[in-house]
Write a protein that holds these residues in place. Structure first.
Motif, short mmCIF file in Angstrom:
data_model
loop_
_atom_site.label_atom_id
_atom_site.label_comp_id
_atom_site.label_asym_id
_atom_site.label_seq_id
_atom_site.Cartn_x
_atom_site.Cartn_y
_atom_site.Cartn_z
N SER A 101 0.82 -1.22 0.00
CA SER A 101 0.00 0.00 0.00
C SER A 101 0.85 1.27 0.00
O SER A 101 0.37 2.35 -0.32
CB SER A 101 -0.94 0.00 1.21
N ARG A 102 2.14 1.12 0.35
CA ARG A 102 3.03 2.28 0.41
C ARG A 102 3.89 2.42 -0.83
O ARG A 102 4.71 3.34 -0.92
CB ARG A 102 3.90 2.17 1.66
N TRP A 103 3.71 1.53 -1.79
CA TRP A 103 4.59 1.48 -2.96
C TRP A 103 4.65 2.80 -3.71
O TRP A 103 5.70 3.23 -4.18
CB TRP A 103 4.13 0.36 -3.89
N TYR A 104 3.48 3.47 -3.83
CA TYR A 104 3.43 4.70 -4.62
C TYR A 104 3.63 5.96 -3.78
O TYR A 104 3.63 7.06 -4.33
CB TYR A 104 2.10 4.78 -5.37
N SER A 105 3.82 5.80 -2.50
CA SER A 105 3.93 6.99 -1.64
C SER A 105 5.28 7.12 -0.96
O SER A 105 5.51 8.10 -0.24
CB SER A 105 2.83 6.96 -0.57
N THR A 106 6.15 6.12 -1.16
CA THR A 106 7.46 6.19 -0.51
C THR A 106 8.55 5.92 -1.55
O THR A 106 8.30 5.24 -2.55
CB THR A 106 7.57 5.15 0.62
N PRO A 107 9.75 6.44 -1.33
CA PRO A 107 10.85 6.20 -2.27
C PRO A 107 11.23 4.72 -2.30
O PRO A 107 11.76 4.19 -1.33
CB PRO A 107 11.99 7.05 -1.70
N ARG A 108 10.95 4.07 -3.41
CA ARG A 108 11.20 2.64 -3.50
C ARG A 108 12.67 2.29 -3.51
O ARG A 108 13.03 1.14 -3.26
CB ARG A 108 10.54 2.07 -4.77
N ASP A 109 13.52 3.26 -3.84
CA ASP A 109 14.94 2.97 -3.94
C ASP A 109 15.71 3.36 -2.68
O ASP A 109 16.94 3.33 -2.68
CB ASP A 109 15.55 3.68 -5.14
N HIS A 110 14.98 3.71 -1.61
CA HIS A 110 15.67 4.07 -0.37
C HIS A 110 15.39 3.03 0.69
O HIS A 110 14.24 2.64 0.93
CB HIS A 110 15.24 5.45 0.12
N TRP A 111 16.43 2.64 1.38
CA TRP A 111 16.32 1.55 2.34
C TRP A 111 15.33 1.86 3.46
O TRP A 111 14.69 0.96 4.00
CB TRP A 111 17.70 1.23 2.93
N SER A 112 15.17 3.14 3.79
CA SER A 112 14.30 3.49 4.92
C SER A 112 12.81 3.26 4.62
O SER A 112 11.97 3.30 5.52
CB SER A 112 14.51 4.94 5.32
#
Length: 127
Positions: A101-112
């Motif tokens: 659900s967070r795929w489009y709202s968070t930076p996918r390429d950042h470990w955090s």
């Protein structure tokens, strides 16, 4: 309890191949995006590849065309197929899971952005 367990690392000659596995327990990967990250000695952790449960995978420029990530829903396992390996690919590789659900709202390429992590597996590319 959620666990991600990587395997498949090792020593390989330049130009060789390895397939890393990320076996999940306590969570169904069909509901999670998967990211593969690596960290070489003295360097920051960097993203390698990421994919939502459905859709295309994304790759860092340094591995595009050489690495492929995919998953086996039945085995609840994600994989990273690494071909044409180079000495610069030497690192500890880790898989991570992010609730989709967070795929489009968070930076996918950042470990955090990721919620769960495996322990990592060493990949060494050397002649």
């Amino acid at each position: 309890q959620v666990q991600l367990v990587e395997s498949g690392g090792g020593l390989v000659q330049p130009g060789g191949s390895l397939r890393l596995s990320c076996a999940a327990s306590g969570v169904a990967l069909t509901h999670y995006a998967i990211g593969w990250f690596r960290q070489a000695p003295g360097k920051q952790r960097e993203g390698v590849s990421y994919a939502a449960p459905i859709g295309d995978a994304y790759y860092a420029a340094s591995v595009e065309g050489r690495f492929t990530m995919f998953r086996d829903k039945v085995m609840n396992t994600a994989y990273l197929q690494m071909n044409s390996l180079k000495p610069d690919d030497t690192a500890v590789y880790s898989c991570a899971a992010m609730y989709d659900s967070r795929w489009y709202s968070t930076p996918r390429d950042h470990w955090s952005s990721y919620d769960y992590w495996g322990q990592g597996t060493q990949v060494t590319v050397s002649s």
